[in-house]
Design a protein around this motif. Structure first.
Motif, PDB file in Angstrom:
ATOM      1  N   GLU A 166     -36.506  17.642  21.325  1.00 41.38           N
ATOM      2  CA  GLU A 166     -35.327  16.361  21.073  1.00 41.38           C
ATOM      3  C   GLU A 166     -35.321  17.186  19.298  1.00 41.38           C
ATOM      4  N   ASP A 241     -39.820  10.834  18.832  1.00 40.03           N
ATOM      5  CA  ASP A 241     -38.310  11.631  19.479  1.00 40.03           C
ATOM      6  C   ASP A 241     -37.219  11.179  18.264  1.00 40.03           C
ATOM      7  N   TYR A 245     -35.613  14.440  17.134  1.00 38.24           N
ATOM      8  CA  TYR A 245     -33.664  14.945  16.883  1.00 38.24           C
ATOM      9  C   TYR A 245     -33.238  14.643  15.650  1.00 38.24           C
ATOM     10  N   PHE A 461     -30.380  11.738  21.591  1.00 35.81           N
ATOM     11  CA  PHE A 461     -31.620  12.141  21.927  1.00 35.81           C
ATOM     12  C   PHE A 461     -31.950  12.117  23.006  1.00 35.81           C
TER      13      PHE A 461
END
Length: 932
Positions: A166, A241, A245, A461
């Motif tokens: 990510e 995540d 990201y 993402f």
């Protein structure tokens, strides 16, 4: 194509005399030379060894393709922008997908399976070793590699840890779209003018979206917290995540800042100094992604609303005809559940949004009492928008909102009808045309993620539309009604209302914006304040009286305060351990609360599901009109503190597995599913797909090439000419046409219909249409004939009210339609169904779900014919310059250019216009050969 003044405040970045007009040519060259040094240093950095192809099995067998114009690279340094301005050069991969995309319009007739990738990219997983252009370990991390291919520059992100994967996705997104992501996080917060300058279109963008999602910072954070808390382990994983990201985005910001290869727009808008590098690019944070999501949700995933407009047109109909007959007339034009409408699901009924037998709780306004709630206050300075809110609102309607409601289309055929025995799909979203594009391509391979496809910049993402190891999915905007209008009775003053019997203060939410003159927009300094009053029933949109009582009309949207909820569905779509067949696909998209039609194909099955949090309304409430804000008329089990309610279960959403074929072009989903936009009647652009795909299926042996051809041909067809014009000509030809001008026009139109009713060039690159006169005549005739056909019977007031609900026309060149000019999308909104039903009634043909009255010639064939001929003669006499008056992209009279697709600039790099095609912006062509 002739270029005129910029289309957009951000578009000014493309125009050297406006963006850098104080620089002489020599000084521009010196500046370019000085800026090339850090750019060259960045390019000279050593590359890591090439990464191995993703260690997954690709079940597509080299039969997956995709395309996303203009190109993958949406970032440009200041040097690259200046070079573009001075010499027309393009940064690498900025428009290399535009040519193949454009050429399908003339190349599709000879298309074969072997030549599909002449017009599309190979969308297989991984990159052949000899096609690797670069390999990067972002921020020196050992757990993720970004490999880009030579042909398109698409990032292939491979991670050995979930965090690293990510992180790499965020880094790659910033590499390709940092400026655009920054623009849209400010749009979502209503802060674009403070960030990018006070030009009218910037003001319009922030006003358009902030009005519908006036969130505070606390609201944005609460949406993240709620999405995590309500989804267990998947929610916690989604938060992890997002954080990874965002870390990747910020790592790129830091690297590009120190290396001085950040997007040049930051200099042109005054955020960075080109000489000293002073200034900052603000780091991203998770709440920025929620602000981004609110913009995308407003563009594509929020069906319904418009109840105040509906009420006004109903009152106009009742004023014209009386309550009983007026209501009947209104319902016939509304076409809630038209029996002739083309459907996506062929079997079964899915009742939702139908008119209640005994409506309850309606709060229709008193005649003449409705006023729109003022949004902008305390305006100072800025010569950019002398018309204040009106000017900027118009600019917004013709800028990013050109994408609104046009997300489409899908053609999916079961393996039972294909040459290979495997399903074939051609599908994708029509998200408008921008420079850079709102969507970006990527491949992500890592723990729990395996997908390639398109995602909205800043939300990448996960892949949002694309393919997994052995399945592909896509979406079209569905538009079912998840927005209701409530009438809150005012008490004490204009800013208190009765909430469940208690006089309650409204919440004032304000966003103050001030801007300085910038190189980019050339406007004077200025400021204003946007103000929205929020109630438990949503933001206030209008004020009126109902039976003499002062009320505020509010808009309650089921996805309001829930912009982050859909993250779970997208996470599931990317998870190969979750999606293993059509049932698990449907389960995944059930977690998406926006209003989309979802399509699926693997090597054995196809599937469809209509997503969205459809609220369960109280008995008797008609969702078409405002309802009283009282407990009896609220959504079932509605909690105002969390804006949650009871929603219709998945089984009641239109859904299907392994139907013979599916088509969608924002048409009606299924029998009984009545909560759709106006215009879902006997003639809809969905018919252009359905007619062609049904013919292919009836013949059998469908291939990828034949399905692409069907899509491409439908995307060049003039819906009015194909489905309505033959009936108009039938009326005209019911007697000999003796007038020479009318006869000549009829001859031109008839020849065009015989040739296929398409808007196509005489040859590739000719910039001239075959049957140009016929096209000009119909473009001029359609609004004239509709007005002459309906206004005498409806009366001016009711005709105007109905056209406010549904525009008369949306031809490719129609700057007045919901998509604006040069937007590609056409024929979604218009009066073609009304004309079709009315003309068939005049001809004495069978009409299911007819209009309440016959309007053309008051039902007389002869009188109707006279109306058509007189308006046709008027249209035929109009010159090309009158029909196509020219704009900031085209000279007057340039028919091809008037239709052409123009990528609206949201940054410093522009692109050439291309010939009109009515097709998805991002598009996949898939046929899987095996399954896990």
């Amino acid at each position: 194509m002739p270029r005129r003044t910029p289309r957009n405040a951000l578009d000014r970045l493309r125009t050297p005399q406006r963006s850098l007009g104080f620089l002489k040519t020599a000084s521009v060259c010196v500046l370019i030379a000085g800026l090339l040094s850090p750019l060259s240093q960045a390019a000279a950095a050593p590359e890591a060894p090439a990464a191995d192809a993703a260690a997954v099995t690709d079940h597509c067998g080299n039969q997956c393709s995709d395309i996303l114009p203009p190109g993958q690279n949406g970032n440009a340094t200041l040097a690259q922008i200046l070079l573009h301005q001075a010499f027309g050069t393009q940064p690498a991969h900025a428009e290399d997908q535009l040519g193949p995309y454009a050429s399908l319009a003339t190349g599709y007739p000879t298309l074969t399976d072997a030549t599909i990738n002449t017009f599309f990219n190979d969308a297989s997983f991984g990159i052949p070793a000899d096609q690797v252009a670069s390999t990067v370990k972002p921020a020196g991390r050992s757990d993720v590699t970004i490999v880009r291919d030579k042909k398109t520059g698409v990032p292939h992100i491979t991670g050995t840890t979930r965090y690293g994967t990510e992180f790499g996705a965020g880094y790659a997104a910033a590499e390709d779209r940092l400026w655009l992501m920054d623009v849209f996080r400010h749009v979502g917060r209503g802060q674009l003018t403070s960030f990018a300058g006070g030009a009218a279109s910037n003001q319009g963008l922030e006003q358009e979206f902030w009005r519908n999602a006036p969130y505070t910072e606390a609201d944005l954070q609460a949406q993240i917290d709620n999405a995590v808390a309500s989804n267990g382990e998947r929610g916690r994983q989604a938060l992890a995540d997002v954080n990874a990201y965002v870390d990747g985005i910020n790592a790129y910001i830091d690297a590009s800042d120190s290396g001085r290869y950040f997007p040049g727009e930051y200099v042109l808008t005054g955020h960075k100094d080109s000489v000293t590098n002073a200034g900052t690019i603000a780091h991203f944070k998770p709440t920025d992604l929620v602000a981004l999501a609110s913009v995308i949700g407003a563009l594509f995933g929020s069906g319904g609303g418009g109840e105040v407009g509906n009420a006004l047109s109903l009152l106009a109909a009742q004023s014209k005809y009386g309550v009983t007959e007026g209501t009947k007339v209104w319902e016939s034009f509304r076409e809630r559940n038209d029996p002739e409408a083309v459907l996506t699901v062929h079997d079964g009924s899915f009742p939702y949004g139908r008119k209640p037998a005994d409506p309850q709780g309606e709060a229709l306004p008193d005649a003449g009492s409705v006023t729109r709630e003022e949004l902008v206050f305390d305006r100072t300075g800025s010569a950019a928008s002398p018309g204040a809110t009106g000017a900027s609102a118009d600019a917004a309607a013709n800028a990013v909102t050109s994408a609104k409601r046009g997300m489409s289309n899908a053609l999916v055929v079961s393996g039972e009808h294909t040459a290979s025995g495997h399903p074939v799909a051609v599908f994708g979203p029509q998200t408008g045309y921008f420079a850079p594009q709102l969507l970006m391509l990527q491949e992500i391979q890592g723990p729990g993620i395996s997908a390639r496809g398109a995602s909205f910049a800043g939300l990448s993402f996960y892949v949002e539309l694309g393919r997994g190891q052995d399945y592909a999915w896509s979406a079209t905007t569905s538009g079912q009604d998840i927005i209701d209008t409530y009438a809150v009775e005012l008490c004490q003053d204009d800013y208190h209302y009765l909430y469940r019997g208690t006089c309650t203060p409204m919440q004032k939410v304000e966003q103050k914006n001030a801007w300085k003159p910038t190189v980019a927009d050339g406007t004077a300094a200025g400021s204003y304040t946007m103000r929205v009053w929020r109630t438990k029933y949503g933001p206030v949109t209008h004020r009126a009286t109902v039976d003499g009582k002062k009320v505020a009309y509010t808009t309650l949207r089921s996805s309001f305060l829930h912009e982050a909820d859909s993250i779970i569905g997208f996470q599931m779509l990317n998870d190969p351990d979750h999606v293993k067949g059509p049932e698990s696909f449907q389960n995944a998209v059930q977690h998406i609360n926006y209003t989309f039609n979802w399509f699926y194909a693997d090597s054995e099955h196809t599937a469809y599901y209509n997503s969205g949090d459809n609220p369960v309304r109280a008995n008797g409430v008609d969702a078409e009109f405002p309802a009283w804000a009282q407990p009896a008329y609220e959504w079932r089990n509605w909690n105002p503190d969390t804006n949650t309610a009871s929603y219709t279960p998945p089984s009641q959403h239109p859904n299907s597995i392994d139907q013979d074929y599916y088509i969608s072009w924002n048409n009606k989903q299924a029998e009984g599913y009545a909560a759709a936009p106006w215009g879902n009647g006997s003639v809809h652009r969905g018919n252009l797909l359905d007619d062609r795909v049904k013919k292919l299926v009836d013949t059998g042996g469908v291939t990828r090439a034949s399905l692409v051809k069907a899509m491409a041909e439908a995307g060049l067809a003039d819906l009015r000419a194909e489905d309505v014009l033959p009936k108009l000509l039938k009326v005209i030809n019911s007697s000999p046409v003796t007038d020479p001008a009318a006869a000549a026009a009829v001859g031109e139109l008839s020849a065009w219909v015989s040739a296929g009713s398409r808007r196509t060039e005489t040859s590739a690159g000719s910039h001239t249409y075959a049957h140009a006169d016929a096209i000009r005549i119909l473009d001029a005739w359609w609004p004239l004939l509709v007005k002459a056909e309906f206004e005498p019977g409806l009366g001016s007031d009711l005709y105007s009210a109905f056209t406010a609900n549904l525009p008369v026309d949306e031809s490719p060149s129609a700057a007045h339609g919901p998509t604006g000019a040069h937007a590609g999308s056409a024929y979604q909104y218009g009066w073609w169904s009304y004309v079709d039903k009315d003309i068939r009634s005049v001809l004495g043909e069978q009409v299911q779900g007819p209009l309440a009255r016959t309007y053309c010639g008051d039902g007389s064939l002869g009188a109707c014919r006279d109306t058509l001929i007189s308006t046709l003669k008027e249209a035929a006499g109009r010159t090309a310059a009158q029909v196509y008056p020219g704009d900031d992209a085209c000279s007057a009279g340039d028919q091809w250019c008037a239709d052409s697709v123009v990528h609206r600039a949201l940054g410093g790099i522009g692109h050439r216009g291309i010939s009109w095609q009515n097709r998805p912006t991002y598009q996949q062509v898939v046929e899987f050969t095996s399954h896990r």
